[in-house]
Write a protein that holds these residues in place. Structure first.
Motif, short mmCIF file in Angstrom:
data_model
loop_
_atom_site.label_atom_id
_atom_site.label_comp_id
_atom_site.label_asym_id
_atom_site.label_seq_id
_atom_site.Cartn_x
_atom_site.Cartn_y
_atom_site.Cartn_z
N ILE A 20 0.85 -1.19 0.00
CA ILE A 20 0.00 0.00 0.00
C ILE A 20 0.89 1.24 0.00
O ILE A 20 1.72 1.41 0.88
CB ILE A 20 -0.91 0.02 1.24
CG1 ILE A 20 -1.76 -1.25 1.31
CG2 ILE A 20 -1.80 1.27 1.22
CD1 ILE A 20 -2.49 -1.44 2.63
N ASP A 26 -6.37 7.28 -0.25
CA ASP A 26 -7.24 8.31 0.33
C ASP A 26 -8.23 7.73 1.34
O ASP A 26 -9.13 8.42 1.81
CB ASP A 26 -7.98 9.09 -0.75
CG ASP A 26 -9.03 8.26 -1.46
OD1 ASP A 26 -9.12 7.04 -1.20
OD2 ASP A 26 -9.78 8.82 -2.27
N GLY A 27 -8.05 6.44 1.65
CA GLY A 27 -8.81 5.86 2.75
C GLY A 27 -10.29 5.66 2.49
O GLY A 27 -11.08 5.69 3.43
N GLY A 29 -11.54 2.81 1.32
CA GLY A 29 -11.82 1.47 1.83
C GLY A 29 -12.28 0.43 0.84
O GLY A 29 -12.71 -0.65 1.25
N LEU A 30 -12.21 0.70 -0.46
CA LEU A 30 -12.62 -0.32 -1.42
C LEU A 30 -11.83 -1.61 -1.24
O LEU A 30 -12.38 -2.71 -1.27
CB LEU A 30 -12.43 0.21 -2.85
CG LEU A 30 -12.69 -0.80 -3.97
CD1 LEU A 30 -14.15 -1.23 -3.95
CD2 LEU A 30 -12.32 -0.22 -5.32
N CYS A 31 -10.55 -1.49 -1.02
CA CYS A 31 -9.71 -2.68 -0.87
C CYS A 31 -10.13 -3.51 0.35
O CYS A 31 -10.05 -4.73 0.34
CB CYS A 31 -8.24 -2.31 -0.78
SG CYS A 31 -7.84 -1.13 0.52
N PRO A 47 -6.96 1.41 5.20
CA PRO A 47 -6.81 -0.04 5.35
C PRO A 47 -5.78 -0.41 6.42
O PRO A 47 -4.75 0.25 6.55
CB PRO A 47 -6.37 -0.50 3.96
CG PRO A 47 -5.84 0.70 3.28
CD PRO A 47 -6.53 1.88 3.88
N LEU A 80 -2.13 0.52 -4.85
CA LEU A 80 -1.84 -0.87 -4.51
C LEU A 80 -0.95 -1.54 -5.55
O LEU A 80 -1.13 -1.36 -6.75
CB LEU A 80 -3.14 -1.66 -4.37
CG LEU A 80 -4.10 -1.18 -3.29
CD1 LEU A 80 -5.42 -1.94 -3.37
CD2 LEU A 80 -3.48 -1.34 -1.91
S1 SF4 Z 1 -8.75 1.11 -2.49
FE1 SF4 Z 1 -7.61 0.91 -0.53
S2 SF4 Z 1 -5.50 1.55 -1.06
FE2 SF4 Z 1 -6.83 2.29 -2.70
S3 SF4 Z 1 -7.34 4.40 -2.12
FE3 SF4 Z 1 -8.99 3.05 -1.37
S4 SF4 Z 1 -8.42 2.58 0.75
FE4 SF4 Z 1 -6.58 3.36 -0.28
#
Ligand code: SF4
Length: 89
Positions: A20, A26-27, A29-31, A47, A80
């Motif tokens: 990461i 940007d937080g 949270g999709l991941c 994350p 990522l």
């Molecule tokens: S998907 Fe995860 S790593 Fe990517 S910006 Fe969102 S929280 Fe951050």
């Protein structure tokens, strides 16, 4: 003897390492939604590894590789990188 599925918490090493880049994340949270066994969210939405002390590198088991690849492809900030373990160059 029954077969045992091993992931990042099994006796086998992780199949890959998810890196990461905090300068990009940007937080949102999709991941964490795609990798609920490996990632949770901290109080600000960033994350957080569920099974590792490292905040930048998260072990990914064989069974989560597809989801990890999806997270890499869908991360809106391109934060990522999935790095196979045990491979060089
Ligand atoms: S998907 Fe995860 S790593 Fe990517 S910006 Fe969102 S929280 Fe951050």
């Amino acid at each position: 003897m029954a077969a045992r599925t091993l992931g990042s918490t099994g006796t086998r090493p992780p199949a890959a390492r998810l890196h990461i880049d905090w300068t990009r994340c940007d937080g949102r949270g999709l991941c964490t939604e795609l990798l609920p066994r490996e990632l949770t969210r901290d109080r600000w939405g960033y994350p957080l590894a569920t099974k590792s002390a490292s905040r930048s590198d998260v072990g990914i088991g064989e069974s989560s590789l597809d989801a990890a690849n999806d997270a890499v492809a869908l991360c809106p900030k391109l934060a990522l990188t999935l790095i196979p373990t045990g491979k060089t160059g």
